[in-house]
Every structure is written in structure tokens, then in C-alpha cells.
Design a protein around this motif. Structure first.
Motif, short mmCIF file in Angstrom:
data_model
loop_
_atom_site.label_atom_id
_atom_site.label_comp_id
_atom_site.label_asym_id
_atom_site.label_seq_id
_atom_site.Cartn_x
_atom_site.Cartn_y
_atom_site.Cartn_z
N SER A 1 0.83 -1.20 0.00
CA SER A 1 0.00 0.00 0.00
C SER A 1 0.87 1.26 0.00
N ILE A 2 1.92 1.25 0.81
CA ILE A 2 2.80 2.42 0.87
C ILE A 2 3.49 2.65 -0.47
N VAL A 3 3.97 1.58 -1.08
CA VAL A 3 4.61 1.71 -2.40
C VAL A 3 3.62 2.23 -3.43
N GLY A 4 2.37 1.76 -3.35
CA GLY A 4 1.35 2.22 -4.29
C GLY A 4 1.06 3.70 -4.16
N VAL A 5 1.00 4.19 -2.92
CA VAL A 5 0.77 5.62 -2.70
C VAL A 5 1.95 6.44 -3.23
N LEU A 6 3.16 5.95 -3.03
CA LEU A 6 4.35 6.66 -3.55
C LEU A 6 4.33 6.70 -5.07
N VAL A 7 3.88 5.62 -5.69
CA VAL A 7 3.78 5.61 -7.16
C VAL A 7 2.75 6.63 -7.62
N ALA A 8 1.63 6.75 -6.88
CA ALA A 8 0.62 7.73 -7.24
C ALA A 8 1.17 9.15 -7.16
N ALA B 1 3.60 13.91 -10.23
CA ALA B 1 4.70 14.83 -10.58
C ALA B 1 5.12 14.71 -12.03
N VAL B 2 4.91 13.53 -12.63
CA VAL B 2 5.38 13.28 -13.99
C VAL B 2 4.32 13.59 -15.04
N LEU B 3 3.09 13.13 -14.79
CA LEU B 3 2.03 13.27 -15.79
C LEU B 3 1.55 14.70 -15.87
N PRO B 4 1.12 15.12 -17.06
CA PRO B 4 0.58 16.49 -17.19
C PRO B 4 -0.79 16.60 -16.54
N SER B 5 -1.30 17.77 -16.47
CA SER B 5 -2.62 18.00 -15.88
C SER B 5 -3.70 17.30 -16.72
N GLY B 6 -4.75 16.89 -16.05
CA GLY B 6 -5.81 16.15 -16.73
C GLY B 6 -5.89 14.70 -16.31
N PHE B 7 -4.86 14.23 -15.59
CA PHE B 7 -4.83 12.84 -15.12
C PHE B 7 -5.06 12.75 -13.61
N GLU B 8 -5.64 13.80 -13.03
CA GLU B 8 -5.82 13.82 -11.58
C GLU B 8 -6.72 12.68 -11.10
#
Length: 234
Positions: free
Chosen positions: A40-47, A52-59
């Protein structure tokens, strides 16, 4: 003795979704909980990294990933237990089995191996063994099977001749070929022998009581001779 049951009763005994007892079983030990929490912690860090990487619109996607993975520690036992129930419910026919314990004895079984290196640099294979109970049950019709489950302290009370009940599954309407069976209920002291609580135990005991009442022979009627009334002359 094998008693066929309806599909409706079968689905009541084996629920589609996890029960509380199945959830506790799938939750495992403290180490299992820590493993799920780490995921779960790793999944939250990936989110957060995606945010930070993806552009806006993928919130929305980032939010869903964060919620699903962040709560993995909570919902994963439900998922795995429900998946196991679905595999059991795939059998089209089921029956309620009654018999006796033939034998019960412990054994040590190999459950896995680990490879490690000792201080001399030599490869060492470590065998993981587990104490298990071997329970043999049979009925007067000739059916018998051997069930193997992790050994528990309560299993010391089991003796040959104890009454046993379980649910059996088949792909044939006459139940002539048994493909799977559930946990075993030893009626004499209300002891469950299982590796996984596959049935709802409260429903199982209700079905057992109902079948006992249905199979109980009706009392025989006895015609009592009528008593003659004696008449006396004055």
C-alpha cells in the motif's frame, strides 16, 4: 450417507463474497499484514510520482490509483477469499455428507524449500516442514477420503468413530464422482477440521438440523383396542 442439496442451499453454504471468518483467515499473521501494508505504501508513492510526472488532466487516474493501492492492506483479504469462494461455487452439484472418522494421525509434511549460503560459501537448502493432521473419514456406502490440514491443539480430541459431516461438490447430478469437499464438522464436540473455512458454519449447522428432522422416521401409530363397556342388569 450422501444427501443431495439444492443449488439455492449450496449458494447459502458457500457465499459469493468473503465472510468475517474467511477475512480473518486470509488476513494471515502479522508478517502478512506488514507485507500488504508495504504494498500500500509503495502504491501511494507511485501515485505521487505519477502526479509529478504526468501532465494536468490525469488527476482522477492518480486519485484512483492512490486510493486503490493505499487501501490494499484492507481490501485484499476480501478479494482473495471471494475469489476462492467463486472457484468453489463453479461446481454445478453439491451434497451433504455424513459419516464417521476412521483414523486421525499427525505427520510432518514438506511445504517449501529455501536456498541460502552458509559462512563457508556453500549453498544450503533449508526445508520448511509443517505438522499436519491426516483425517480419514468414511461412510457405510463405501465412500472414504483422507483430509490433510494444519495440526492444531484441539485435534487431540479426535477419535475413530466420531460423527463427521461435510459438503461435497461434483459435476455429476448423481454425485457419483466427488471433485472437492469442504471443511469437516465433527458433530460430537462441535469441532471444525479445515485448512480454509469454505462454508458458512452457522448455515451449515442449520442445514444439518433440518436434514436430521426430515430424515427422522415418523412415529408408528398403534391401534389401541377399544374397551368394552360392561352392562349390568339390576
Amino acid at each position: 450417507m450422501l444427501i443431495p442439496i439444492t443449488r439455492e442451499t449450496f449458494e447459502e453454504l458457500v457465499p459469493r463474497y468473503a465472510t468475517g471468518e474467511q477475512y480473518r483467515y486470509m488476513s494471515g499473521q502479522w508478517s502478512d499484514f506488514l507485507r500488504r501494508l508495504l504494498i500500500s505504501i509503495v502504491g501511494v508513492l507511485v501515485a505521487f510520482a505519477l502526479n509529478a510526472v504526468l501532465p494536468s488532466g490525469f488527476e482522477i487516474l492518480e486519485f484512483v490509483i492512490g486510493i486503490v493501492t493505499g487501501l490494499y492492506w484492507l481490501w485484499s483479504p476480501v478479494y482473495w477469499a471471494s475469489l476462492r469462494n467463486i472457484k468453489t461455487r463453479r461446481y454445478p452439484y453439491a451434497g451433504f455428507w455424513r459419516g464417521r472418522v476412521v483414523d486421525a494421525f499427525p505427520s510432518e509434511e514438506l511445504v517449501g524449500t529455501e536456498e541460502t549460503v552458509n559462512k563457508q560459501g556453500e549453498l544450503v537448502v533449508i526445508e520448511n516442514r509443517e505438522r499436519r493432521l491426516n483425517l480419514e473419514v468414511a461412510d457405510k456406502q463405501g465412500f472414504s477420503t483422507l483430509i490433510q490440514v494444519p495440526l492444531q491443539r484441539g485435534h487431540q480430541a479426535i477419535r475413530p468413530g466420531d460423527r463427521a459431516e461435510m459438503l461435497v461438490m461434483s459435476n455429476r447430478p448423481d454425485l457419483s464422482y466427488i471433485l472437492q469437499f469442504s471443511d469437516v464438522h465433527l458433530v460430537d464436540y462441535d469441532l471444525w477440521v479445515s485448512d480454509y473455512p469454505s462454508v458458512r458454519r452457522d448455515v451449515f449447522q442449520d442445514v444439518s438440523s433440518r436434514l436430521t428432522a426430515e430424515l427422522k422416521p415418523a412415529p408408528k401409530r398403534t391401534n389401541k383396542p377399544k374397551r368394552r363397556r360392561s352392562s349390568s342388569r339390576r
